[in-house]
Design a protein around this motif. Structure first.
Motif, PDB file in Angstrom:
ATOM      1  N   ASP A 120     -31.023  36.927  64.955  1.00  0.00           N
ATOM      2  CA  ASP A 120     -32.224  36.891  64.670  1.00  0.00           C
ATOM      3  C   ASP A 120     -32.536  35.912  63.372  1.00  0.00           C
ATOM      4  O   ASP A 120     -31.926  36.210  62.174  1.00  0.00           O
ATOM      5  N   THR A 121     -33.043  34.868  63.420  1.00  0.00           N
ATOM      6  CA  THR A 121     -33.139  33.759  62.295  1.00  0.00           C
ATOM      7  C   THR A 121     -34.060  34.364  61.082  1.00  0.00           C
ATOM      8  O   THR A 121     -33.635  34.049  59.956  1.00  0.00           O
ATOM      9  N   ASP A 122     -35.068  35.160  61.439  1.00  0.00           N
ATOM     10  CA  ASP A 122     -35.706  35.675  60.528  1.00  0.00           C
ATOM     11  C   ASP A 122     -34.858  36.681  59.414  1.00  0.00           C
ATOM     12  O   ASP A 122     -34.940  36.518  58.134  1.00  0.00           O
ATOM     13  N   ALA A 123     -34.054  37.383  60.257  1.00  0.00           N
ATOM     14  CA  ALA A 123     -33.129  38.158  59.267  1.00  0.00           C
ATOM     15  C   ALA A 123     -32.216  37.348  58.554  1.00  0.00           C
ATOM     16  O   ALA A 123     -31.966  37.693  57.331  1.00  0.00           O
ATOM     17  N   LEU A 124     -31.762  36.334  59.106  1.00  0.00           N
ATOM     18  CA  LEU A 124     -30.725  35.394  58.391  1.00  0.00           C
ATOM     19  C   LEU A 124     -31.457  34.824  57.051  1.00  0.00           C
ATOM     20  O   LEU A 124     -30.589  34.622  56.214  1.00  0.00           O
ATOM     21  N   ALA A 125     -32.790  34.198  57.299  1.00  0.00           N
ATOM     22  CA  ALA A 125     -33.192  33.662  56.129  1.00  0.00           C
ATOM     23  C   ALA A 125     -33.594  34.741  54.965  1.00  0.00           C
ATOM     24  O   ALA A 125     -33.472  34.467  53.817  1.00  0.00           O
ATOM     25  N   LYS A 126     -33.953  35.926  55.470  1.00  0.00           N
ATOM     26  CA  LYS A 126     -34.104  36.957  54.362  1.00  0.00           C
ATOM     27  C   LYS A 126     -32.920  37.207  53.644  1.00  0.00           C
ATOM     28  O   LYS A 126     -32.586  37.222  52.502  1.00  0.00           O
ATOM     29  N   ALA A 127     -31.784  37.559  54.584  1.00  0.00           N
ATOM     30  CA  ALA A 127     -30.775  38.010  54.019  1.00  0.00           C
ATOM     31  C   ALA A 127     -29.892  36.844  53.120  1.00  0.00           C
ATOM     32  O   ALA A 127     -29.562  36.935  51.981  1.00  0.00           O
ATOM     33  N   GLY A 128     -30.273  35.552  53.707  1.00  0.00           N
ATOM     34  CA  GLY A 128     -29.758  34.302  52.976  1.00  0.00           C
ATOM     35  C   GLY A 128     -30.203  34.201  51.678  1.00  0.00           C
ATOM     36  O   GLY A 128     -29.305  34.106  50.476  1.00  0.00           O
ATOM     37  N   ALA A 129     -31.669  34.695  51.496  1.00  0.00           N
ATOM     38  CA  ALA A 129     -32.127  34.529  49.951  1.00  0.00           C
ATOM     39  C   ALA A 129     -31.751  35.514  49.380  1.00  0.00           C
ATOM     40  O   ALA A 129     -31.421  35.595  48.055  1.00  0.00           O
ATOM     41  N   ARG A 130     -31.352  36.918  49.488  1.00  0.00           N
ATOM     42  CA  ARG A 130     -30.953  37.948  48.923  1.00  0.00           C
ATOM     43  C   ARG A 130     -29.693  37.832  48.308  1.00  0.00           C
ATOM     44  O   ARG A 130     -29.228  38.295  47.250  1.00  0.00           O
ATOM     45  N   LEU A 131     -28.819  36.833  49.525  1.00  0.00           N
ATOM     46  CA  LEU A 131     -27.288  37.120  48.998  1.00  0.00           C
ATOM     47  C   LEU A 131     -27.108  35.513  48.679  1.00  0.00           C
ATOM     48  O   LEU A 131     -25.847  35.357  48.063  1.00  0.00           O
ATOM     49  N   ALA A 132     -28.043  34.803  48.082  1.00  0.00           N
ATOM     50  CA  ALA A 132     -27.675  33.519  47.243  1.00  0.00           C
ATOM     51  C   ALA A 132     -27.203  33.685  45.995  1.00  0.00           C
ATOM     52  O   ALA A 132     -26.303  32.759  45.709  1.00  0.00           O
ATOM     53  N   MET A 180     -34.705  39.948  70.008  1.00  0.00           N
ATOM     54  CA  MET A 180     -34.196  40.014  68.411  1.00  0.00           C
ATOM     55  C   MET A 180     -34.047  38.245  68.086  1.00  0.00           C
ATOM     56  O   MET A 180     -34.349  37.935  66.797  1.00  0.00           O
ATOM     57  N   ASP A 181     -33.804  37.611  68.826  1.00  0.00           N
ATOM     58  CA  ASP A 181     -33.655  36.225  68.762  1.00  0.00           C
ATOM     59  C   ASP A 181     -34.951  35.178  69.605  1.00  0.00           C
ATOM     60  O   ASP A 181     -34.950  35.156  70.740  1.00  0.00           O
ATOM     61  N   ARG A 182     -35.999  35.163  68.563  1.00  0.00           N
ATOM     62  CA  ARG A 182     -37.060  34.723  69.463  1.00  0.00           C
ATOM     63  C   ARG A 182     -37.139  33.038  69.670  1.00  0.00           C
ATOM     64  O   ARG A 182     -38.107  32.367  70.076  1.00  0.00           O
ATOM     65  N   THR A 183     -35.745  32.598  69.502  1.00  0.00           N
ATOM     66  CA  THR A 183     -35.746  31.139  69.925  1.00  0.00           C
ATOM     67  C   THR A 183     -35.197  30.874  71.232  1.00  0.00           C
ATOM     68  O   THR A 183     -35.201  29.968  71.860  1.00  0.00           O
ATOM     69  N   THR A 184     -35.063  32.190  72.020  1.00  0.00           N
ATOM     70  CA  THR A 184     -34.499  32.095  73.355  1.00  0.00           C
ATOM     71  C   THR A 184     -34.796  33.415  74.100  1.00  0.00           C
ATOM     72  O   THR A 184     -34.867  34.355  73.445  1.00  0.00           O
TER      73      THR A 184
END
Ligand SMILES: C[S@@+](CC[C@H](N)C(=O)[O-])C[C@H]1O[C@@H](n2cnc3c(N)ncnc32)[C@H](O)[C@@H]1O
Length: 318
Positions: free
Chosen positions: A60-72, A133-137
């Protein structure tokens, strides 16, 4: 308004980190969080283990974006990869990492996915029937409801929802779609309520099992897990540990079977001594499956169905 971070409480966090602890504190420790989600488990592991590198996977790209910001704040200790978790080997290869010392699977949908009404996972909120879960495909739940033959619908409701009324619901869907397309979750919920005989006592909401079945089919969840577990176990270093949190019996059965198979001696019956190549590759770290304790179950309803299983790698494959 609560932030995602406050709303989301990682399930069995302390127990998970306790079981993984020896594998997180070794020199060069690498944790593969195969289901990163909002990064709750990952953040706690990184905080407690300053030498730890994290590889976080999510489809899920949304999850990755949110987790990425949190774990920055953890900088280059964190590597995120957009992939289905069965791509764990390729993800590690892409990062030039040979082995992981720890692996975590916290299966299913995240609280964020459930809370975002427009994704169509929740039967309690009206939304388009997407469920990817993956809205790109991939195909949506609405496409499945529009295109699958009645027998296929029946099969997935039986197999993935363990739904006793599968034939009745499949028939109602096929009848309804001849009149108008089923595009929104509220339409499907109403159809299921209408098709459920009053005398039938249901545990939980009548639409729960059909929604679960559609979600599993849309995301090919069981096939992905069946491929991902052996790949993740193969990627573990000797002494490495895996923890899996499953929330429904179909997934837990796959986890139980795979961990048991890899933790068994392969010595032929009757052999007087066990040769090194027959020794089990893994050892189970908990008896059966563990559940969350009463206090956590009371605090966090998501923890009620959880089953935790864990194992440690004893030796390399022969
Ligand atoms: C229960 S959440 C994980 C929550 C996380 N442990 C935390 O503390 O925030 C599960 C996540 O796994 C992801 N996921 C589910 N199946 C997947 C698959 N086959 N491949 C990759 N990611 C998957 C979902 O998109 C979701 O974000």
């Amino acid at each position: 308004m609560m932030t995602d971070r406050l709303r989301h409480i990682p399930v069995m966090l302390d127990r998970t980190l306790e079981l993984l602890d020896p594998a997180l504190r070794v020199e060069g420790a690498v944790l593969v969080d195969a289901t990163l989600g909002l990064g709750g488990h990952a953040e706690a592991a990184l905080e407690r283990h300053p030498g730890l590198t994290l590889v976080g996977l999510d489809r899920d790209t949304d999850a990755l974006a949110k987790a990425g910001a949190r774990l920055a704040p953890f900088g280059d200790r964190v590597h995120l990869v957009h992939t289905v978790y069965s791509g764990v080997r390729e993800a590690l290869d892409g990062l030039g990492i040979d082995r992981a010392t720890a692996v975590l699977f916290d299966l299913g949908v995240s609280s964020m996915q459930l809370d975002e009404a427009e994704r169509g996972f929740a039967y309690a909120q009206d939304a388009p029937l997407d469920m990817r879960m993956d809205r790109t495909t991939g195909i949506t739940a609405a496409t499945i409801l529009a295109e699958y033959p009645e027998a296929e619908l029946r099969r997935i409701f039986y197999a993935y929802g363990e739904e006793k009324l599968a034939p009745r619901y499949a028939r109602s869907i096929v009848q309804a779609r001849a009149e108008h397309p089923l595009e929104r979750s509220s339409q499907l919920v109403q159809l299921i309520i209408d098709a459920t005989p009053r005398a039938v006592q249901r545990a939980g909401h009548p639409a729960k099992r059909v929604f679960q079945a559609l979600r599993i089919e849309v995301n090919a969840e069981l096939a992905a897990l069946e491929a991902a577990l052996p790949a993740a176990l193969d990627a573990l270093a000797v002494g490495g540990r895996i923890v899996v949190l499953a929330y429904q019996s179909l997934e837990d059965r796959i986890v139980k079977r795979e961990l048991a198979a890899r933790s068994r001696s392969t010595a032929p019956a009757g052999l007087p001594i066990e040769l090194p190549e027959h020794r089990p590759e893994f050892s189970l770290l908990v008896r059966g499956a563990e559940q969350a304790d009463e206090a956590e179950r009371a605090r966090n309803p998501r923890a009620i169905p959880v089953r935790l299983r864990a194992a440690e790698r004893l030796r390399d494959a022969a």
